[in-house]
Write an enzyme that holds these catalytic residues in place. Structure first.
Site, PDB file in Angstrom:
ATOM      1  CE1 TYR A 244       3.198  -6.053  -4.905  1.00  0.00           C
ATOM      2  CE2 TYR A 244       2.789  -6.519  -2.603  1.00  0.00           C
ATOM      3  CZ  TYR A 244       2.373  -6.009  -3.814  1.00  0.00           C
ATOM      4  OH  TYR A 244       1.142  -5.448  -3.932  1.00  0.00           O
ATOM      5  CG  ASP A 272      -1.941  -6.459 -10.059  1.00  0.00           C
ATOM      6  OD1 ASP A 272      -1.096  -6.405  -9.140  1.00  0.00           O
ATOM      7  OD2 ASP A 272      -3.117  -6.831  -9.869  1.00  0.00           O
ATOM      8  CG  HIS A 364      -3.427  -5.145  -6.335  1.00  0.00           C
ATOM      9  ND1 HIS A 364      -2.145  -5.553  -6.631  1.00  0.00           N
ATOM     10  CD2 HIS A 364      -3.390  -4.784  -5.044  1.00  0.00           C
ATOM     11  CE1 HIS A 364      -1.379  -5.444  -5.563  1.00  0.00           C
ATOM     12  NE2 HIS A 364      -2.118  -4.975  -4.580  1.00  0.00           N
TER      13      HIS A 364
HETATM   14  C1  PPY Z   1      -1.685  -3.225  -1.377  1.00  0.00           C
HETATM   15  O1  PPY Z   1      -1.790  -2.385  -0.488  1.00  0.00           O
HETATM   16  O2  PPY Z   1      -2.499  -3.286  -2.311  1.00  0.00           O
HETATM   17  C2  PPY Z   1      -0.634  -4.202  -1.382  1.00  0.00           C
HETATM   18  O3  PPY Z   1      -0.589  -4.995  -2.244  1.00  0.00           O
HETATM   19  C3  PPY Z   1       0.320  -4.253  -0.296  1.00  0.00           C
HETATM   20  C4  PPY Z   1       1.342  -3.232  -0.252  1.00  0.00           C
HETATM   21  C5  PPY Z   1       1.476  -2.552   0.910  1.00  0.00           C
HETATM   22  C6  PPY Z   1       2.448  -1.612   1.025  1.00  0.00           C
HETATM   23  C7  PPY Z   1       3.300  -1.404  -0.036  1.00  0.00           C
HETATM   24  C8  PPY Z   1       3.170  -2.102  -1.195  1.00  0.00           C
HETATM   25  C9  PPY Z   1       2.190  -3.026  -1.306  1.00  0.00           C
END
Ligand code: PPY
Length: 504
Positions: A244, A272, A364
């Site tokens: 990220y 994404d 995702h």
């Molecule tokens: C998701 O939950 O889909 C993620 O990719 C992880 C996440 C968890 C908390 C904040 C941002 C992303």
């Protein structure tokens, strides 16, 4: 040195307890005392949750959500007050709730591992034994959850065209993924916050993967620290990293370069999720019970209200990320770069032209844009578009698919259509939530057995023999028939009625 001196200072619990307000807020994490007064408003999960532990030991609440070193790394050294005086330390014993007792009884009554026959079984067990909030966070998808169900349904719209009489005495499903040996054409995809579901979190995956020659993609938002996970790997165990991208590019640069130094073999940049999807099962948890998840956002007027576990901690993710940033990533690392979350031929071609080493066709796990198509459906169009652009298969550009993979037969369909490998996230996550490392090992064993049987029955002795002619994908783009129900809408829709007789 000053840090060492501070850490050597022993502070009695009574002193810590004096700092229990928003004007002076100290907390204890892993026996260390921190002054978080000035950090309260910056905490991505809101200040309320910290204030609940003001003047107390916050370790239990901290642990599932944060890597062990997060507080040390994020808080200026002069806020590291010292160590709690162990003679005065009264460990906060978490109250055992009715739900905990029920969960414990269910853990003891779990089906024995040898009765687990497929990856769905792990999900069924996890659904029962996980704390409600963990299940809500892991299982949730965005909006009406159409895409998460479509991810499974898409595999059902592809049919096999098996070849026979090929002497399938021995079959081999091993491969290389981005130049790394893998015993399966499947990698463990990144899923966040592993300790919500098991005290060892992501380490369950690392250990099982190392033992069985499977590649794990580490999540940026792991509960265990990055180094802890890398340290748990066996020598030469290949690891990938999901990224990220932080609004502060220096943090990202340091993280990526540290990962490369520690031997990570590929960087999967998530593209994404400029904003996190609305996962309503996760968001509903706010209204249940009265502890952390319920009260985190209470009283805050900004966007963190009503957001559940995921959205509350996602504010560091940079929504300005764009194609213009790709050369920067290429300048800070020599790891192969893969863009995770590509969904159209247009973007696949842009990725190829940007000179990255591959793409993951992913939505995702159905957690971002609802009613976006499955990665599998996109694969067919994307392969066709890339074939027009140059040699195919392209040894310098790999296509991966994730979302809804639960069986080796799913993977074989994607591979026949041009994928190099597939990712499984939730399948392995549920395996460790229900049975720890043993569960993950069992999941790998199940997939192996399924590959062996399906490749024999399909007449493919090695992965090179999987060709598009082995599948009938003609129904793939037809969404009629197997389109998942919109279950929320269905349950509130009032059916039309026919004309009624006056006295009926
Ligand atoms: C998701 O939950 O889909 C993620 O990719 C992880 C996440 C968890 C908390 C904040 C941002 C992303």
């Amino acid at each position: 040195i000053s840090q060492l001196l501070q850490m050597a200072t022993q502070i009695p619990a009574s002193t810590i307890a004096e700092h229990a307000s928003k004007d002076s807020c100290w907390i204890v994490v892993h026996s260390k005392v921190y002054d978080v007064t000035e950090f309260l408003d910056e905490h991505p999960g809101g200040s309320k949750i910290i204030l609940k532990y003001a003047g107390k030991d916050a370790t239990e609440a901290y642990e599932p959500i944060h890597p062990p070193d997060a507080i040390r790394n994020n808080l200026a050294v002069d806020k590291h007050i010292g160590e709690i005086d162990p003679t005065t330390f009264v460990k906060v014993v978490k109250e055992v709730t009715e739900a905990d007792r029920k969960r414990q009884a269910l853990m003891e009554a779990r089906p024995p591992l040898d009765e687990i026959l497929n990856l769905h079984d792990f999900e069924a067990v996890a659904k029962k034994v996980l704390p409600e909030k963990a299940w809500a966070y892991y299982s949730s998808a965005s909006d009406d959850e159409i895409t998460i169900r479509e991810n499974r349904a898409a595999y059902q719209r592809i049919w096999f065209r098996p070849r026979v009489l090929r002497d399938v005495t021995s079959v081999d499903w091993s491969t290389t993924i981005l130049g790394q040996k893998s015993s399966l054409p499947v990698y463990i995809s990144a899923t966040a916050l592993g300790k919500l579901g098991h005290p060892d979190g992501e380490l369950n995956l690392t250990r099982a993967a190392g033992k069985h020659g499977v590649i794990q993609m580490l999540p940026t938002l792991a509960s265990c620290s990055f180094d802890e996970i890398v340290d748990a790997a066996v020598p030469d165990q290949p690891l990938f990293l999901q990224l990220y991208v932080n609004r502060d590019r220096n943090i990202t640069k340091k993280y990526v370069q540290h990962a490369q130094k520690r031997g990570v073999k590929a960087l999967f940049i998530t593209v994404d999720a400029p904003q996190l999807g609305r996962r309503e099962k996760d968001m509903r948890m706010k209204f249940v019970g009265d502890d952390a998840g319920a009260k985190v956002q209470e009283g805050q007027s900004d966007i963190k209200k009503n957001e559940g576990v995921a959205r509350a901690i996602s504010s560091f993710i940079d929504p300005s990320l764009s194609w213009k940033d790709i050369p920067w990533f290429q300048s800070i690392t020599s790891m192969p770069i893969i863009l995770k979350g590509i969904a159209t031929p247009e973007d696949a071609v842009m990725a190829l032209e940007a000179g990255v080493q591959g793409i993951v066709l992913s939505n995702h796990g159905g957690r971002q844009l609802d009613t976006s198509r499955s990665g599998l459906e996109n694969l067919v169009e994307i392969v066709a578009a890339l074939k027009k652009r140059g040699p195919w298969p392209n040894p310098n550009f790999s296509i991966f698919v994730d979302g809804g993979v639960r069986r080796a037969s799913d993977a074989l369909k994607a591979l026949a259509l041009g994928a190099s490998a597939v990712g499984i996230g939730r399948g392995f996550l549920y395996a460790f939530c229900s049975y720890g490392q043993d569960g993950v090992e069992k999941a790998i064993q199940i997939l192996r057995d399924e590959f062996e049987m399906n490749m024999r029955l399909l007449g493919a002795r090695h992965l090179g023999e999987l060709v598009p002619e082995m599948v009938d994908a003609s129904a793939l783009h037809s969404h009629a028939g197997l389109t998942p129900n919109d279950s929320l809408y269905s349950s509130i829709y009032q059916p039309l009625r026919l004309a009624e007789f006056r006295d009926a």
